[in-house]
Design an enzyme around this catalytic site. Structure first.
Site, PDB file in Angstrom:
ATOM      1  N   GLY A  69       0.798  -1.226   0.000  1.00 39.24           N
ATOM      2  CA  GLY A  69       0.000   0.000   0.000  1.00 39.24           C
ATOM      3  C   GLY A  69       0.830   1.275   0.000  1.00 39.24           C
ATOM      4  O   GLY A  69       0.541   2.217  -0.731  1.00 39.24           O
ATOM      5  N   ASN A 149      -8.784   3.446   7.586  1.00 39.03           N
ATOM      6  CA  ASN A 149      -8.157   2.388   8.377  1.00 39.03           C
ATOM      7  C   ASN A 149      -8.423   2.503   9.873  1.00 39.03           C
ATOM      8  O   ASN A 149      -8.279   1.530  10.599  1.00 39.03           O
ATOM      9  CB  ASN A 149      -6.647   2.363   8.126  1.00 39.03           C
ATOM     10  CG  ASN A 149      -6.017   3.731   8.156  1.00 39.03           C
ATOM     11  OD1 ASN A 149      -6.414   4.627   7.398  1.00 39.03           O
ATOM     12  ND2 ASN A 149      -5.064   3.917   9.034  1.00 39.03           N
ATOM     13  N   GLN A 177      -7.726  -0.825   2.609  1.00 41.94           N
ATOM     14  CA  GLN A 177      -8.592  -1.465   3.609  1.00 41.94           C
ATOM     15  C   GLN A 177      -9.842  -2.081   2.991  1.00 41.94           C
ATOM     16  O   GLN A 177     -10.548  -2.828   3.659  1.00 41.94           O
ATOM     17  CB  GLN A 177      -9.023  -0.441   4.670  1.00 41.94           C
ATOM     18  CG  GLN A 177      -7.888   0.036   5.566  1.00 41.94           C
ATOM     19  CD  GLN A 177      -7.383  -1.033   6.527  1.00 41.94           C
ATOM     20  OE1 GLN A 177      -8.086  -2.004   6.837  1.00 41.94           O
ATOM     21  NE2 GLN A 177      -6.163  -0.889   7.006  1.00 41.94           N
ATOM     22  N   SER A 197      -3.084  -3.754  -0.994  1.00 41.14           N
ATOM     23  CA  SER A 197      -1.966  -4.396  -0.294  1.00 41.14           C
ATOM     24  C   SER A 197      -2.343  -5.811   0.144  1.00 41.14           C
ATOM     25  O   SER A 197      -3.355  -6.011   0.813  1.00 41.14           O
ATOM     26  CB  SER A 197      -1.627  -3.541   0.935  1.00 41.14           C
ATOM     27  OG  SER A 197      -0.631  -4.165   1.695  1.00 41.14           O
ATOM     28  N   GLY A 198      -1.493  -6.790  -0.210  1.00 38.64           N
ATOM     29  CA  GLY A 198      -1.786  -8.206   0.036  1.00 38.64           C
ATOM     30  C   GLY A 198      -2.048  -8.573   1.491  1.00 38.64           C
ATOM     31  O   GLY A 198      -2.938  -9.373   1.780  1.00 38.64           O
ATOM     32  N   THR A 235      13.027  -7.569 -10.378  1.00 38.16           N
ATOM     33  CA  THR A 235      12.536  -8.934 -10.585  1.00 38.16           C
ATOM     34  C   THR A 235      11.251  -9.167  -9.805  1.00 38.16           C
ATOM     35  O   THR A 235      11.169  -8.803  -8.620  1.00 38.16           O
ATOM     36  CB  THR A 235      13.631  -9.945 -10.156  1.00 38.16           C
ATOM     37  OG1 THR A 235      14.779  -9.673 -10.937  1.00 38.16           O
ATOM     38  CG2 THR A 235      13.180 -11.382 -10.365  1.00 38.16           C
ATOM     39  N   CYS A 323      -0.531   2.195  12.422  1.00 38.37           N
ATOM     40  CA  CYS A 323       0.570   2.993  11.889  1.00 38.37           C
ATOM     41  C   CYS A 323       0.821   4.186  12.799  1.00 38.37           C
ATOM     42  O   CYS A 323       1.833   4.846  12.705  1.00 38.37           O
ATOM     43  CB  CYS A 323       0.235   3.458  10.479  1.00 38.37           C
ATOM     44  SG  CYS A 323      -0.595   2.207   9.538  1.00 38.37           S
TER      45      CYS A 323
HETATM   46  N1  PLP Z   1      -3.265   2.823   3.197  1.00 42.15           N
HETATM   47  C1  PLP Z   1      -4.081   2.408   4.172  1.00 42.15           C
HETATM   48  C2  PLP Z   1      -5.493   2.898   4.200  1.00 42.15           C
HETATM   49  C3  PLP Z   1      -3.623   1.524   5.156  1.00 42.15           C
HETATM   50  O1  PLP Z   1      -4.435   1.116   6.122  1.00 42.15           O
HETATM   51  C4  PLP Z   1      -2.271   1.091   5.096  1.00 42.15           C
HETATM   52  C5  PLP Z   1      -1.737   0.208   6.169  1.00 42.15           C
HETATM   53  O2  PLP Z   1      -2.194   0.187   7.273  1.00 42.15           O
HETATM   54  C6  PLP Z   1      -1.467   1.529   4.038  1.00 42.15           C
HETATM   55  C7  PLP Z   1      -1.996   2.400   3.115  1.00 42.15           C
HETATM   56  C8  PLP Z   1      -0.064   1.047   3.906  1.00 42.15           C
HETATM   57  O3  PLP Z   1      -0.062  -0.273   3.418  1.00 42.15           O
HETATM   58  P1  PLP Z   1       1.217  -1.232   3.546  1.00 42.15           P
HETATM   59  O4  PLP Z   1       1.283  -1.694   4.948  1.00 42.15           O
HETATM   60  O5  PLP Z   1       0.937  -2.351   2.593  1.00 42.15           O
HETATM   61  O6  PLP Z   1       2.398  -0.437   3.125  1.00 42.15           O
END
Ligand code: PLP
Length: 380
Positions: A69, A149, A177, A197-198, A235, A323
């Site tokens: 992400g 999030n 999310q 994001s996986g 890669t 975060c």
């Molecule tokens: N964007 C949102 C809304 C998120 O909740 C997050 C991670 O919590 C990210 C971006 C960042 O993603 P990643 O952890 O894959 O870098």
């Protein structure tokens, strides 16, 4: 352990793990190699693009793999600004975006771009009139997240996409999310770029993707080889792509069943908390909300104290955003919806998964009740 922090990350699913295994050792060829052994790796990367594209209704060639992400969000803001602004221009985003967007915006502001940060209402929904009024003749990009999030609020993305389209502005959404959790259709929603994001949907960490609508120009994020059509050299992360795409396909199949289960379980949790613990406020929009999110302000009880005490009882929850948990600053999202610094500090985020059970929720509420009572007793 009772894991109730699925917005921070999710458990790698068995399906993802099994899909990854052959590409970790047996088929280790470089997807860029032209012999058959390399072709095996390339095939799984192409199949992944196809699986993902079906979920969001785009062409496989519009999917670009990234490391997750954060990278996809940086990609969208910085590369679109560079490509369409060439050093100046205007971008619109919201006050409640993830830091991957907000800090990317701050970074390009230093380079001469201007950014408008749109406010939200008390439920976290973007103020549409403010957004329309912020549009200027030099606006390059609108970037508004699909689902938040911290409080789980889902934005009216189709309406925002339509406004962007009518004004000839590129529209990006951070769907980290929401992808594989709730439906997304890039055509119906007029989305030009999308980040995912996986590890947020039971896939591996360190892999994600970016949808870029055909015709949108983007300068390369990483220079090097011709991988990802030259936009993101390096890669390919074959095993992780195999895991992410397999689990995305499975998530799509079970999406409504999961939405149903998670929202009922979340509502049960919230109902019990609000009924049995006095002075708790449920934050965010009740209707337009991710099915698994409950963000709660527990008056007078510090979120970090509650988190630590729940941790001691074997329960993982988060204070606001994961975060943010290393930051001393009150959450920018909670402040944007009108919470005072004190209330923001007394807030926890509980995010469920379909693996959670009613028994786990009962145990959690019982523990919460006891902890909150003890903490308030000490304060009294
Ligand atoms: N964007 C949102 C809304 C998120 O909740 C997050 C991670 O919590 C990210 C971006 C960042 O993603 P990643 O952890 O894959 O870098």
């Amino acid at each position: 352990m009772i894991y109730l922090d699925n917005a921070a990350t999710t458990k790698l699913s068995k399906i993802a793990k099994e899909a990854m295994e052959p590409y970790l050792d047996k088929y280790y060829g470089n997807p860029s190699s032209s012999y058959e052994f390399g072709e095996i790796s390339k095939k799984i990367m192409d199949e992944g693009r196809e699986q993902i594209s079906k979920i969001i209704n785009c062409n496989p060639g519009e999917i670009y793999y990234t490391s997750g992400g954060t990278e996809s969000d940086n990609f969208a803001i910085k590369q679109i600004a560079e490509c369409y602004g060439g050093g100046h221009g205007h971008i619109i985003t919201s006050k409640i975006e993830h830091h991957a967007i907000l800090h990317s915006c701050k970074s390009i502001e230093k380079k001469g771009y201007e950014v408008s940060y749109i406010g939200v209402d008390k439920w976290g929904r973007v103020n549409i009139n403010e957004l329309i009024n912020a549009i200027r003749s030099d606006t390059i990009l609108i970037s508004i997240m699909h689902a938040n999030n911290e409080i789980g609020t889902v934005q009216p993305i189709a309406a925002i996409g339509r406004i962007a389209r009518e004004n000839g502005i590129i529209f990006h959404t951070d769907a980290v999310q929401s992808f594989a959790h709730i439906p997304i259709d890039v055509e119906l929603m007029n989305i030009d770029l999308l980040s995912a994001s996986g590890h947020k949907f039971n896939g591996p960490k360190g892999i994600g993707f970016m949808y870029v609508r055909d015709g949108i120009k983007v300068t390369p994020l990483l220079d090097g080889g011709e991988q990802e059509k030259g936009l993101r050299a390096g890669t390919g992360n074959v095993a992780s792509v195999a895991g992410m795409s397999a689990v995305a396909k499975e998530a799509e199949k079970r999406m409504y069943e999961r939405i149903n289960y998670e929202s009922k379980l979340r509502d049960y949790f919230v109902k019990r908390v609000l009924r049995e613990i006095p002075y708790v406020k449920y934050n965010g929009n009740v209707k337009n909300k991710l099915p698994n999110n409950a963000n709660l302000t527990v008056k007078g009880v510090s979120g970090s104290v509650l988190m630590v005490m729940l941790d001691e009882a074997g329960i993982c929850v988060s204070t606001g955003s994961a975060c943010n948990s290393n930051s001393k600053e009150p959450s920018h999202v909670l402040k944007a919806i009108g919470l005072s610094d004190k209330d923001a500090e007394c807030t926890i985020r509980v995010t469920l998964s379909s693996d959670n059970t009613y028994k786990e929720i009962d145990y959690t509420v019982d523990k919460m009740k006891k902890i909150v009572y003890e903490v308030r007793e000490k304060l009294a």
